[in-house]
Write an enzyme that holds these catalytic residues in place. Structure first.
Site, PDB file in Angstrom:
ATOM      1  N   LYS A   1      10.078 -13.364   4.358  1.00  0.00           N
ATOM      2  CA  LYS A   1      10.264 -13.924   2.806  1.00  0.00           C
ATOM      3  C   LYS A   1      11.151 -12.790   2.023  1.00  0.00           C
ATOM      4  O   LYS A   1      12.014 -13.189   1.393  1.00  0.00           O
ATOM      5  CB  LYS A   1       8.950 -13.655   2.118  1.00  0.00           C
ATOM      6  CG  LYS A   1       8.418 -14.992   1.968  1.00  0.00           C
ATOM      7  CD  LYS A   1       7.507 -15.285   0.605  1.00  0.00           C
ATOM      8  CE  LYS A   1       7.247 -16.459   0.266  1.00  0.00           C
ATOM      9  NZ  LYS A   1       6.144 -17.138  -0.204  1.00  0.00           N
ATOM     10  N   ARG A   2      11.015 -11.429   2.545  1.00  0.00           N
ATOM     11  CA  ARG A   2      12.040 -10.475   1.788  1.00  0.00           C
ATOM     12  C   ARG A   2      13.157 -10.610   2.069  1.00  0.00           C
ATOM     13  O   ARG A   2      14.279  -9.963   1.598  1.00  0.00           O
ATOM     14  CB  ARG A   2      11.239  -9.183   2.176  1.00  0.00           C
ATOM     15  CG  ARG A   2      11.776  -8.646   3.228  1.00  0.00           C
ATOM     16  CD  ARG A   2      10.953  -7.325   3.562  1.00  0.00           C
ATOM     17  NE  ARG A   2      10.724  -7.413   5.061  1.00  0.00           N
ATOM     18  CZ  ARG A   2      11.715  -6.891   6.019  1.00  0.00           C
ATOM     19  NH1 ARG A   2      12.354  -6.222   5.749  1.00  0.00           N
ATOM     20  NH2 ARG A   2      11.162  -6.975   7.207  1.00  0.00           N
TER      21      ARG A   2
END
Ligand code: GLU
Length: 468
Positions: A239-240
């Site tokens: 996600k990051r």
């Protein structure tokens, strides 16, 4: 029509993230490029981790991306009886056997093998015991003890594993549930799947699955394993790095064709072409051009690609999509006041610059509101709507009002004349005018903006700005 049948077989334990979507896309293209069939199977046998929400999200995402499947969706959980039937056949034919070794015993076998420098595996204690069904008994495949299981991977080339390296894998757990490898093989076989393209997290399962095909005397499909997607730091994509679920990109205002194009280029190439229409993808796709090394996700390139598709898109379609986006954030009643036609005027002006639909909606706001509701950026007002600037705008307004023919040419002409009469440069009036009619310091070309607003709206805004 060819007889290629490929499939996508997601486990609905989470939303469809872009890695999964890319796998689906490749499998879809494999079928579509050859005029074959593409099937969808939801592998929902893990009752605890599978959710209806995830199943819905997978189906919605596939629809949004345009990855249409043939026939009905197959739910793996509906097929447990059939899986068990095959396991029973394997037992009956001597290709599988019951095993009553406890977990502790198996752990000990593994430990011994490890200590002796061998690959940890079940040692075959029950292979020849001829045990029948019973409590706490699993069913194992009676795998060949020597020889090699090899296949030509569509992406990775030849893959060969010594049979001695492989366990007698469990086909049915002691609670009676069939295992993943068994279920996948039975389903793929029954669905007529002959091309399996999936993520390379499954590459170690494939030789095992081939053993099951052989034990059943079934034709083995062709397999291909696509490498995973990495983040820019070369670590597993997360996600990051901006790796969101497919529907999150939809919410961020990405166009599905841009997502498809970006995903396909993560691991597939055709010369150095970057942009592909759906038709071109179907025409050119081949597994020969699937790369065998991990691809790196690049959010900036993704944004760039979306911008390219925003520029090319049909303005009328974008106007419709902007209406949809607006209705998500304001009350239905409010949204209903703004129609496609209101957006249609400004969309072509915004297309060259908008990165996404959300971005475009942001830029379009100043076009769709009526003068009294236009939001002015305070800083811009302070800086540009000075008393001197307002005085100039007040003088300019009647000249705009006098225009019977409101066109780019006539606007240019009266402004030229105005600058000459006042002996000022365009920049003296340009930003004040822009702030007056859009509320902001950035907008498409001034005259284009005025034209999109129309004469009355332009004048109403100038008037309001002068009164601020
Ligand atoms: N259900 C498996 C997964 O989501 C895929 C199985 C397969 O493609 O063979 O990882």
């Amino acid at each position: 029509m060819s007889d290629i049948v490929s499939r996508f077989a997601p486990s609905p334990t989470g939303y469809l993230h872009i890695g999964g979507a890319r796998t689906a896309l490749f499998a879809w293209l494999l079928a579509r490029s050859q005029g074959g069939r593409f099937l969808l199977r939801i592998e929902d046998t893990d009752r605890e981790r599978s959710t209806q929400a995830a199943t819905d999200a997978i189906i919605d995402s596939m629809k949004w991306l345009g990855l249409d499947h043939d026939g009905d969706i197959v739910f793996q959980s509906d097929r447990v009886d059939r899986h068990n039937e095959v396991i029973d056949q394997l037992i009956a034919s001597g290709h599988a056997y019951y095993c009553d070794c406890t977990k502790e015993q198996v752990d000990a076998m593994r430990e011994t093998a490890r200590q002796e420098g061998r690959k940890p595996k079940y040692d075959g204690t029950c292979r020849e015991k001829g045990l029948g069904a019973g409590e706490n008994r699993v069913v194992r495949l009676k795998a060949p003890l020597d020889g090699v299981t090899a296949y030509e991977d569509m992406v990775k080339g030849t893959i060969a594993v010594e049979n001695a390296e492989m366990d007698d894998m469990i086909l049915r757990r002691s609670d009676g549930s069939p295992t993943y490898n068994l279920a996948v093989v039975v389903d793929d076989h029954d669905m007529g799947v002959n091309h399996v393209l999936r993520g390379d997290d499954h590459v170690n399962n494939t030789p095992r699955q081939i053993l099951i095909y052989r034990a059943m005397g079934w034709e083995v499909p062709r397999f291909g394993h696509v490498p995973m997607i990495l983040g820019p730091d070369k670590k597993k994509l997360s996600k990051r790095h901006g790796a969101l679920s497919v529907m999150e990109y939809e919410k961020m205002g990405y166009l599905p064709e841009a997502v498809v194009n970006y995903l396909v280029r993560l691991g597939w190439s055709f010369g150095d072409q970057e942009l592909f229409s759906r038709e071109e993808l179907i025409e050119h796709f081949s597994t020969d051009h699937l790369g065998n090394s991990p691809s790196v996700f690049d959010l900036q390139k993704f944004e760039w690609m979306n911008g390219q598709y925003m520029q090319q898109a049909d303005p009328d379609r974008l106007a419709g999509l902007l209406c949809d986006f607006l209705s998500r954030e304001v009350e239905e009643e409010e949204a209903a006041k703004v129609g496609k036609a209101d957006f249609a005027k400004c969309v072509p002006l915004l297309q060259p610059r908008a990165k996404s639909l959300i971005d475009m909606l942001e830029q379009a706001r100043c076009f769709i509101v009526d003068a009294p509701f236009l939001m002015y950026d305070e800083k811009a007002v302070k800086k540009f709507l000075t008393p001197e600037a307002k005085a100039l705008l007040e003088e300019l307004a009647p000249r705009i009002e006098a225009l019977t023919d409101f066109t780019q040419e006539t606007l240019e002409e009266i402004h030229r004349q105005f600058l000459e009469d006042k002996d000022i440069k365009f920049k003296v009036i340009a930003q004040p005018l822009r702030v007056a009619i859009t509320g902001k310091t950035k907008s498409p070309g001034l005259f284009e903006t005025m034209l999109a607003l129309g004469k009355d709206q332009t004048l109403a805004r100038i008037k309001r700005a002068c009164e601020l």
